[in-house]
Design a protein around this motif. Structure first.
Motif, mmCIF file in Angstrom:
data_model
loop_
_atom_site.group_PDB
_atom_site.id
_atom_site.type_symbol
_atom_site.label_atom_id
_atom_site.label_comp_id
_atom_site.label_asym_id
_atom_site.label_seq_id
_atom_site.Cartn_x
_atom_site.Cartn_y
_atom_site.Cartn_z
ATOM 1 N N TYR B 59 0.856 -1.028 0.134
ATOM 2 C CA TYR B 59 0.098 -0.014 -0.080
ATOM 3 C C TYR B 59 0.774 1.094 -0.039
ATOM 4 O O TYR B 59 1.822 1.329 0.634
ATOM 5 C CB TYR B 59 -0.835 0.045 1.257
ATOM 6 C CG TYR B 59 -2.106 -0.859 1.352
ATOM 7 C CD1 TYR B 59 -3.080 -0.761 0.251
ATOM 8 C CD2 TYR B 59 -2.155 -2.012 1.894
ATOM 9 C CE1 TYR B 59 -4.335 -1.636 0.416
ATOM 10 C CE2 TYR B 59 -2.938 -2.948 2.093
ATOM 11 C CZ TYR B 59 -4.151 -2.841 1.047
ATOM 12 O OH TYR B 59 -5.197 -3.734 1.398
ATOM 13 N N GLN B 65 -3.083 9.254 -1.369
ATOM 14 C CA GLN B 65 -3.986 8.344 -0.844
ATOM 15 C C GLN B 65 -3.485 7.796 0.423
ATOM 16 O O GLN B 65 -3.722 6.495 1.042
ATOM 17 C CB GLN B 65 -4.141 7.113 -1.696
ATOM 18 C CG GLN B 65 -4.589 7.784 -3.190
ATOM 19 C CD GLN B 65 -5.813 8.581 -3.261
ATOM 20 O OE1 GLN B 65 -6.738 8.508 -2.265
ATOM 21 N NE2 GLN B 65 -6.222 9.104 -4.398
ATOM 22 N N LEU B 125 -3.576 0.551 -4.226
ATOM 23 C CA LEU B 125 -4.836 1.454 -4.345
ATOM 24 C C LEU B 125 -5.289 1.947 -5.716
ATOM 25 O O LEU B 125 -6.402 1.857 -5.898
ATOM 26 C CB LEU B 125 -4.667 2.437 -3.413
ATOM 27 C CG LEU B 125 -4.446 2.213 -1.813
ATOM 28 C CD1 LEU B 125 -3.743 3.488 -0.918
ATOM 29 C CD2 LEU B 125 -5.790 1.642 -1.166
ATOM 30 N N SER B 328 -11.311 0.466 3.582
ATOM 31 C CA SER B 328 -10.101 0.011 3.283
ATOM 32 C C SER B 328 -9.456 -1.103 4.282
ATOM 33 O O SER B 328 -8.448 -1.785 4.211
ATOM 34 C CB SER B 328 -9.184 1.347 3.065
ATOM 35 O OG SER B 328 -9.408 1.737 1.792
#
Lengths: 290, 425
Positions: B59, B65, B125, B328
């Protein structure tokens, strides 16, 4: 394109342009007066927004935060200038660049450590959280307030530079700092005040931007890039050039969003390239010096 | 002021040096963090341990983000304890890299981890990043589970190593745009704001298809870049077109800012707003009830869904983090859990055996019963259409949205264009 859309985009461009000016004018003043390249200027914008964020979290009013946060950033800048940057005045610009990039990264990482990496916005004050009608266009009252405040600030700055003894010292310092020093003026104090004042303006722009756009610890890069575009277009060290260029950049950006949305964010760099090609001194810089 | 000491040439030369320094600085910083053992996080060792069952988190936990990336990682951190810390008599570990959602950084981390013996990867993502990770993991013969959105992940770019938990962009549009059109025939004019990258384009293509099929007038679209943080110009464009619905197709922090600015411009008074792919609870919290009231949003997950798999996850999450999970969090958790479910079912950490077990697997997931379609490795699960509640209707601070509908929309297998590239291919 309808007249309402054109009007709203022009008003939007005006608001953004004045914010760009408040950011760029500090950068260009430090450049012009101190012959100093401050690549931490964008980080000061972000630091101002974070200080305001912290103050609002502690239930300080937006109005108080709008004053206190820039003052705090100005104080931080003066301390940094006296302890670190003053040693670099006589060195090559490459040393200044490396030092201030280090400072910018340091500020960015401190912000990340304290407030986290996430994007945030500041809430607009309750009294301005409404819209008004401008012709057939609805516009947020907060943005109108930003236009009025920054326009007033621009005028006040011009008066300070052109109509006061302090402004005369600054202008003289930018011509020949050594000579000014020989006249008994404490040039280092003048430098400190200029650097702190530039940081104050950057932070003020950060607080004002808070309710209008997303901010994060890394946003300083984009503010710095904007300042660079503005002073390249407007002429280095030029107050009026910075104002004209900031408005031009923002209006071009704003209209590009209508005519070529996909290029809305890169068009200002294209503008900078065009200006460089045709020697902007003859357009804006000369206008500024007139 | 004059330009006595610095001219434009000097300034631009300085800029060149600064550009190089700015480019180099994050790399140096990342290296410093790695040397200090900070970057490979999750409280585990700083490198892949060949004796452990390692889930590598890819990630982006910094950058635009960052919040969603950190949530994904926090969700993934629950996986080892969900398996009691060990599986096949091997410790379950997590090694986390902050990819910043940059393709080159993510691919580099896959290669390094693979060389160190890692086979299982979670994250991505952004669709563009997830596509690159999927291709690289497939080449190296591993397994990768993502929650990124673009149809291509389980369509034209599908890989044997690649599984996708989230509903794809096709399903998200079907369950939001189409449901809104079906439920109110007065929603005839739509304006879209779209990020100019793979995910946004995929949402836009699907939305356009629905508009065309239903005779809806698509009055305009604004494309914006990945780094945009100011959307008022795009909103002005939308307002000028007088649509019935402003359909926001961007994601994460960008969509939060877009909605905040749209509400500040009074858009809610003139049209309805739909956020087709929300970031879930954490995004709704950031927006707050006053902004959210009356806004429609699509969601992959909601913490109150009554399903055994969700209850188990929510309980575990609350115990560790003392709050309700967001989308998430769920994505990170279920992505890692699926891989280990596959390992347990296969009785082996051999990726080929794990892939075989995962294909067609039915399980109790965070949205109820979920199925992994064998042909394209797409998880078939619910997607939700929600509407922001008024503050007076909220039963607690997280009771921000009302679920209006839910459903499982998925592209038919023969229309996905998926031909799974074999592991190692």
């Amino acid at each position: 394109m309808s007249s309402e859309l054109l009007l709203s985009q022009l008003v939007n461009g005006l608001g953004n342009g004045l914010i760009y000016f408040v950011i760029a004018v500090g950068f260009t003043l430090v450049f012009g007066l101190m012959n100093f390249v401050n690549f931490a200027h964008g980080a000061f914008v972000v630091l101002g927004a974070y200080f305001a964020f912290e103050l609002l979290e502690r239930e300080v009013s937006f109005w108080a935060a709008l004053v206190i946060a820039p003052l705090l950033v100005g104080a931080v800048a003066v301390v940094v200038e006296r302890l670190l940057l003053r040693r670099l005045y006589r060195m090559a610009h490459t040393y200044q660049i490396v030092a201030t990039i280090g400072l910018a990264i340091g500020i960015q990482e401190v912000c990340t450590l304290i407030w986290g990496p996430n994007q945030f916005t500041l809430p607009a004050p309750e009294s301005l959280s409404t819209t008004i009608e401008i012709g057939a266009t609805t516009y947020p009252l907060y943005r109108v307030f930003v236009v009025v405040l920054t326009a007033t600030l621009a005028l006040g700055l011009w008066l300070l530079l052109e109509r006061t003894r302090f402004g005369a010292m600054l202008r003289a310092g930018s011509e020949d700092a050594d000579m000014v020093s020989c006249l008994g003026i404490n040039i280092y104090l003048l430098f400190s005040l200029t650097f702190g004042g530039a940081a104050f303006l950057a932070a003020l722009a950060g607080v004002l931007s808070g309710p209008m756009r997303g901010l994060s610890p890394t946003s300083g890069d984009s503010f710095l890039a904007l300042a660079v575009v503005v002073i390249v277009v407007g002429g280095i060290g030029s107050y009026v050039g910075a104002l004209v260029a900031a408005l031009m950049v923002a209006e071009v950006q704003s209209l590009a969003i209508v005519f070529a949305p996909a290029f809305g964010e890169v068009v200002i760099y294209a503008l900078m390239a065009v200006v460089l090609l045709i020697k902007s001194d003859f357009i804006v810089g000369r206008l500024a010096r007139a | 002021m004059n330009q006595s000491s610095i001219d434009r040439r000097m300034f631009l030369r300085s800029l060149g040096i600064a550009g190089a320094a700015v480019t180099a600085a994050p790399l140096l910083y990342a290296c410093a963090k790695e040397d200090a053992g900070q970057n490979p996080g999750a409280g585990q060792s700083g490198a892949v341990d060949a004796d452990a069952l390692t889930l590598v988190s890819l990630y982006g936990t910094s950058g635009l983000q960052a919040e969603l990336g950190q949530e994904g990682l926090d969700g993934l951190r629950l996986v080892p304890e969900a398996f009691g810390g060990t599986l096949l008599d091997r410790p379950v570990e997590i090694v986390a890299y902050d990819t910043q959602e940059a393709i080159d950084e993510a691919v580099r981390r896959v290669r390094e981890s693979t060389e160190a013996g890692a086979k299982f990867f979670v994250g991505g993502l952004l669709s563009s990043t997830a596509l690159a990770i999927g291709e690289e993991v497939n080449k190296s013969g591993g397994v990768f589970v993502t929650a990124a959105g673009a149809d291509e992940l389980t369509g034209s770019e599908c890989q044997e190593a690649l599984f996708r938990w989230s509903v794809a962009t096709h399903g998200a549009i079907q369950e939001t745009v189409l449901r809104m059109i079906e439920s109110d025939s007065s929603r005839k004019r739509w304006y879209t704001i779209t990020p100019d990258y793979v995910f946004g384009q995929a949402l836009l293509d699907n939305a356009k298809q629905v508009f065309a099929e239903r005779g809806i007038e698509h009055v305009g679209n604004s494309l914006h870049g990945l780094d945009a943080t100011e959307f008022s110009g795009y909103i002005n464009n939308a307002v000028a077109k007088k649509p019935d619905v402003l359909c926001i197709l961007n994601f994460g922090a960008q969509s939060t800012t877009t909605i905040q600015q749209a509400v500040a411009f009074g858009v809610k008074n003139d049209m309805e707003i739909l956020l087709a792919w929300s970031g879930g609870l954490s995004q709704f919290r950031a927006l707050g009830p006053e902004t959210l009231e009356g806004i429609y949003a699509g969601a992959q997950y909601w913490h109150t869904v009554d399903a055994p798999g969700n209850s188990e996850f929510v309980d575990m999450f609350r115990e560790k983090y003392d709050k309700n999970p967001s989308y998430s969090h769920a994505a990170g958790y279920i992505s890692g859990k699926l891989i280990l479910d596959g390992v347990r079912a296969a009785g082996s950490a051999d990726p080929a055996a794990v892939v075989q077990e995962l294909e067609g697997m039915k399980y109790d997931g965070p949205t109820g019963e979920e199925t992994i379609r064998a042909e394209d490795h797409q998880v078939i699960k619910d997607y939700y259409l929600m509407k922001g509640k008024t503050a007076s209707d909220m039963e607690d601070d997280d009771d921000l949205m009302e679920i209006l509908s839910s459903g499982q929309s998925v592209t038919a297998v023969d229309q996905t264009g998926c031909k799974l590239v074999p592991l190692g291919g």
